[in-house]
Design a protein around this motif. Structure first.
Motif, PDB file in Angstrom:
ATOM      1  N   ARG A  20       3.992  14.535   2.032  1.00  0.00           N
ATOM      2  CA  ARG A  20       3.750  13.174   1.561  1.00  0.00           C
ATOM      3  C   ARG A  20       4.843  12.222   2.011  1.00  0.00           C
ATOM      4  O   ARG A  20       4.560  11.085   2.412  1.00  0.00           O
ATOM      5  N   ARG A  21       6.099  12.661   1.958  1.00  0.00           N
ATOM      6  CA  ARG A  21       7.199  11.796   2.426  1.00  0.00           C
ATOM      7  C   ARG A  21       7.037  11.470   3.907  1.00  0.00           C
ATOM      8  O   ARG A  21       7.222  10.327   4.325  1.00  0.00           O
ATOM      9  N   LYS A  22       6.685  12.477   4.704  1.00  0.00           N
ATOM     10  CA  LYS A  22       6.519  12.241   6.141  1.00  0.00           C
ATOM     11  C   LYS A  22       5.393  11.251   6.423  1.00  0.00           C
ATOM     12  O   LYS A  22       5.532  10.368   7.275  1.00  0.00           O
ATOM     13  N   VAL A  23       4.269  11.400   5.724  1.00  0.00           N
ATOM     14  CA  VAL A  23       3.111  10.550   6.000  1.00  0.00           C
ATOM     15  C   VAL A  23       3.253   9.176   5.358  1.00  0.00           C
ATOM     16  O   VAL A  23       3.147   8.152   6.031  1.00  0.00           O
ATOM     17  N   HIS A  29       5.623   3.619   5.569  1.00  0.00           N
ATOM     18  CA  HIS A  29       6.669   2.786   4.956  1.00  0.00           C
ATOM     19  C   HIS A  29       6.418   2.451   3.485  1.00  0.00           C
ATOM     20  O   HIS A  29       6.796   1.370   3.018  1.00  0.00           O
ATOM     21  N   VAL A  30       5.787   3.374   2.761  1.00  0.00           N
ATOM     22  CA  VAL A  30       5.647   3.218   1.316  1.00  0.00           C
ATOM     23  C   VAL A  30       7.006   3.533   0.696  1.00  0.00           C
ATOM     24  O   VAL A  30       7.604   4.565   1.023  1.00  0.00           O
ATOM     25  N   PRO A  31       7.510   2.682  -0.180  1.00  0.00           N
ATOM     26  CA  PRO A  31       8.799   2.981  -0.827  1.00  0.00           C
ATOM     27  C   PRO A  31       8.736   4.305  -1.588  1.00  0.00           C
ATOM     28  O   PRO A  31       7.746   4.599  -2.260  1.00  0.00           O
ATOM     29  N   ILE A  32       9.796   5.091  -1.480  1.00  0.00           N
ATOM     30  CA  ILE A  32       9.832   6.424  -2.103  1.00  0.00           C
ATOM     31  C   ILE A  32       9.596   6.357  -3.606  1.00  0.00           C
ATOM     32  O   ILE A  32       8.944   7.226  -4.177  1.00  0.00           O
ATOM     33  N   ASP A 130      -2.078  -2.058  -2.446  1.00  0.00           N
ATOM     34  CA  ASP A 130      -1.275  -1.066  -3.149  1.00  0.00           C
ATOM     35  C   ASP A 130      -0.175  -0.638  -2.185  1.00  0.00           C
ATOM     36  O   ASP A 130      -0.473  -0.184  -1.074  1.00  0.00           O
ATOM     37  N   ALA A 131       1.059  -0.816  -2.568  1.00  0.00           N
ATOM     38  CA  ALA A 131       2.218  -0.499  -1.723  1.00  0.00           C
ATOM     39  C   ALA A 131       2.131  -1.225  -0.373  1.00  0.00           C
ATOM     40  O   ALA A 131       2.535  -0.691   0.655  1.00  0.00           O
ATOM     41  N   GLY A 132       1.561  -2.433  -0.400  1.00  0.00           N
ATOM     42  CA  GLY A 132       1.459  -3.224   0.814  1.00  0.00           C
ATOM     43  C   GLY A 132       0.351  -2.802   1.763  1.00  0.00           C
ATOM     44  O   GLY A 132       0.278  -3.279   2.895  1.00  0.00           O
ATOM     45  N   ILE A 133      -0.532  -1.914   1.313  1.00  0.00           N
ATOM     46  CA  ILE A 133      -1.618  -1.377   2.151  1.00  0.00           C
ATOM     47  C   ILE A 133      -2.948  -1.708   1.484  1.00  0.00           C
ATOM     48  O   ILE A 133      -3.113  -1.463   0.283  1.00  0.00           O
TER      49      ILE A 133
END
Length: 143
Positions: A20-23, A29-32, A130-133
């Motif tokens: 999930r972090r990689k994708v 560029h979703v904030p962690i 959502d998260a800029g997407i």
């Protein structure tokens, strides 16, 4: 050969989180702090493996009796286009059916709407961010 399994031990959950972090974080560029949320402790996590290598992840959680929410479905970029997402969704839907969840909802990124529509999900909302997407909500009866 792809094998999808429920993450039962912490190492398997960490593999799901890493994918999930990689994708979502690195690629999209979703904030962690948005990607890793309070539901990670209680959701049922799934990991897709190809030759023991973790390559896909997703989670499901029951949000009310008989209604589940599918979230964080992703496949590492180098493995996309091989129907891995379909296999992940099939396993999550089977889990839902066998655990008394007969309706699933999800928030799909708009570029993935056709993917979910092919799996029988119907759009249930207007577009929202959502998260800029851009996303749309979708639902499916899985009984």
């Amino acid at each position: 050969m792809l094998k999808v399994k429920i993450a039962e031990i912490q190492m398997e959950k960490e593999q799901a989180f890493d994918i999930r972090r990689k994708v979502f974080v690195d690629e999209q560029h979703v904030p962690i702090h948005i990607e890793m949320d309070e539901y990670d402790d209680t959701a049922v996590h799934f990991v897709g493996y190809q030759l023991e290598q973790p390559i896909a992840a997703g989670r499901i959680r029951e949000v009310e009796a008989g209604l589940g929410k599918v979230e964080r479905v992703c496949v590492l970029s180098e493995y996309r286009g091989q129907h891995i997402g379909v296999m992940m969704m099939n396993e999550m839907e089977e889990y839902a059916r066998t655990n008394g969840i007969f309706r699933l909802k999800l928030n799909a990124q708009t570029h993935a709407l056709a993917f979910y529509e092919k799996l029988g999900y119907d759009i249930t909302s207007d577009e929202f961010m959502d998260a800029g997407i851009p996303h749309k909500s979708m639902e499916k009866v899985v009984s």
